[in-house]
Design an enzyme around this catalytic site. Structure first.
Site, short mmCIF file in Angstrom:
data_model
loop_
_atom_site.label_atom_id
_atom_site.label_comp_id
_atom_site.label_asym_id
_atom_site.label_seq_id
_atom_site.Cartn_x
_atom_site.Cartn_y
_atom_site.Cartn_z
N ASP A 141 8.21 -9.44 6.68
CA ASP A 141 8.46 -8.71 8.13
C ASP A 141 9.97 -7.76 8.00
O ASP A 141 10.52 -8.77 8.18
CB ASP A 141 7.98 -9.10 9.37
CG ASP A 141 7.90 -7.97 10.34
OD1 ASP A 141 8.39 -7.35 10.38
OD2 ASP A 141 7.06 -7.79 11.41
N TYR A 161 9.58 9.63 15.63
CA TYR A 161 9.48 8.86 14.92
C TYR A 161 10.64 9.73 13.93
O TYR A 161 11.58 8.45 12.90
CB TYR A 161 8.75 9.50 14.34
CG TYR A 161 8.30 9.04 12.27
CD1 TYR A 161 8.30 8.33 11.34
CD2 TYR A 161 8.07 10.55 11.49
CE1 TYR A 161 8.80 7.57 9.98
CE2 TYR A 161 8.19 10.30 9.83
CZ TYR A 161 8.36 8.78 9.14
OH TYR A 161 8.25 9.02 8.10
N LYS A 211 13.67 8.26 11.90
CA LYS A 211 14.73 8.79 10.36
C LYS A 211 16.04 9.68 10.46
O LYS A 211 16.95 8.90 9.36
CB LYS A 211 13.75 9.89 9.73
CG LYS A 211 12.00 9.20 9.60
CD LYS A 211 12.83 8.21 8.61
CE LYS A 211 11.56 7.10 8.20
NZ LYS A 211 11.69 6.13 6.56
N ARG A 232 0.77 -1.29 -0.30
CA ARG A 232 0.23 0.22 0.16
C ARG A 232 1.04 1.22 -0.36
O ARG A 232 1.83 1.02 0.01
CB ARG A 232 -1.18 -0.15 1.51
CG ARG A 232 -0.47 -0.29 3.08
CD ARG A 232 -1.26 -0.36 3.51
NE ARG A 232 -0.29 -0.66 4.66
CZ ARG A 232 0.27 0.58 5.73
NH1 ARG A 232 -1.10 1.67 5.95
NH2 ARG A 232 -0.05 0.26 7.03
N GLY A 233 0.30 2.35 0.26
CA GLY A 233 0.92 3.46 0.07
C GLY A 233 2.10 3.80 -1.07
O GLY A 233 1.92 3.31 -2.17
N ASN A 247 11.50 1.27 1.42
CA ASN A 247 10.51 1.98 1.87
C ASN A 247 9.96 1.43 2.95
O ASN A 247 9.03 2.53 3.48
CB ASN A 247 9.26 2.28 0.68
CG ASN A 247 8.07 2.29 0.28
OD1 ASN A 247 7.54 3.41 1.07
ND2 ASN A 247 7.39 1.66 1.21
#
Ligand SMILES: NC(=O)c1ccc[n+]([C@@H]2O[C@H](COP(=O)([O-])OP(=O)(O)OC[C@H]3O[C@@H](n4cnc5c(N)ncnc54)[C@H](OP(=O)(O)O)[C@@H]3O)[C@@H](O)[C@H]2O)c1
Length: 246
Positions: free
Chosen positions: A54, A143, A147, A15-16, A77
């Site tokens: 995973d 987050y 990152k 997805r996304g 990703n």
């Protein structure tokens, strides 16, 4: 490197943005596109080969690297964002999960696929980072830390893999129109645009994509980050009057 004829693997391809990456690779005539996902049945993009992965499972990562030994373009990703503060969070669970997926997951896959890419002549790695790799966002602080760690690993593996000729591309964006940013009412770039810019960069041999205006602004502001980034954010998010900002 040319996308046409390459063999790509995209994580989080169900997805996304991952789905948009996979679709763009197919449209550019990649010879094969592996779409890796925790639930491979959800990888339904035409032309994409589903793979169960995973990224936090080291045994599975090693096995996928053995099974997909023809990969020449790795697209990291998969990611999570828990919108969790440093101090106000009830526990360290969100911060640990973000590090586990975004940093250790990406690191583990890069390590597993480095010899595969070397055997194929070098190839390329794309790491999907964020504008928050450059600064700490008050919307998603832990987050941001994960990152930033992922940017550090991206810069590190670029050096470590330079002798084997692997191109390592860092992709930064602010808000992308996917589930991850669904709860935030702000202008968003389309996943298709990020995917197009990313593979244009891979084909041009460029190491960095600043996909939107916010990413370009933040990177350009880093020499004066406190004044240009943090003080305005403190005023907006924490109601600190300009004169009290530290
Ligand atoms: N959306 C934004 O505003 C934005 C901005 C900058 C950067 N990014 C980055 O772009 C990337 C893609 O995010 P997105 O916007 O497409 O978010 P998304 O719609 O939430 O998709 C996240 C993807 O990551 C996968 N994933 C999460 N944990 C995983 C794990 N342990 N193993 C394998 N896959 C896992 C998810 O799989 P499941 O379907 O199984 O959950 C899903 O495919 C992420 O790295 C994100 O940090 C996003």
């Amino acid at each position: 490197m040319k996308i046409a004829g390459s063999v790509a693997l995209v994580t989080g391809a169900d997805r996304g943005l991952g789905r948009a990456f996979a679709r763009e690779l197919v449209s550019r005539n990649a010879a094969r596109v592996y779409g890796a996902a925790r639930n491979p049945a959800a990888v339904t993009e035409p032309g994409v080969t589903p793979i169960a992965l995973d990224v936090t499972n080291p045994e599975r990562v090693a096995r996928v690297a053995r099974e997909c030994a023809d990969v020449t373009l790795l697209v990291n990703n998969a990611g999570v964002m828990k919108a969790s503060p440093f101090i106000g969070a009830p526990s360290l669970d969100a911060a640990r999960l973000e590090m586990e997926v975004n940093y250790f997951g990406t690191l583990s896959i890069c390590r597993a696929f480095a010899p595969v890419l070397a055997a194929g002549g070098g190839g390329a790695i794309v790491n999907m980072l964020s504008v928050t790799s450059f600064y700490t966002s008050p919307l998603d602080p832990s987050y941001s830390a994960s990152k930033a760690a992922e940017l550090s690993l991206t810069n590190g593996i670029r050096m470590e893999l330079s002798r084997q000729g692997t191109l390592v591309v860092a992709v930064h964006a602010s808000f992308i129109d996917t589930d991850m940013a669904a709860g935030i009412d702000v202008p968003k770039i389309s996943p298709q645009s990020v995917a197009r810019q990313t593979f244009d960069a891979v084909e041009a041999g460029e190491i960095e994509v600043l996909a939107d205006e916010r990413s370009r602004f933040v990177k350009a502001s880093l020499p004066r980050d406190h004044e240009l980034i943090y003080v305005p954010l403190q005023q907006v998010f924490f109601d600190v009057p300009a004169k009290d900002s530290v």
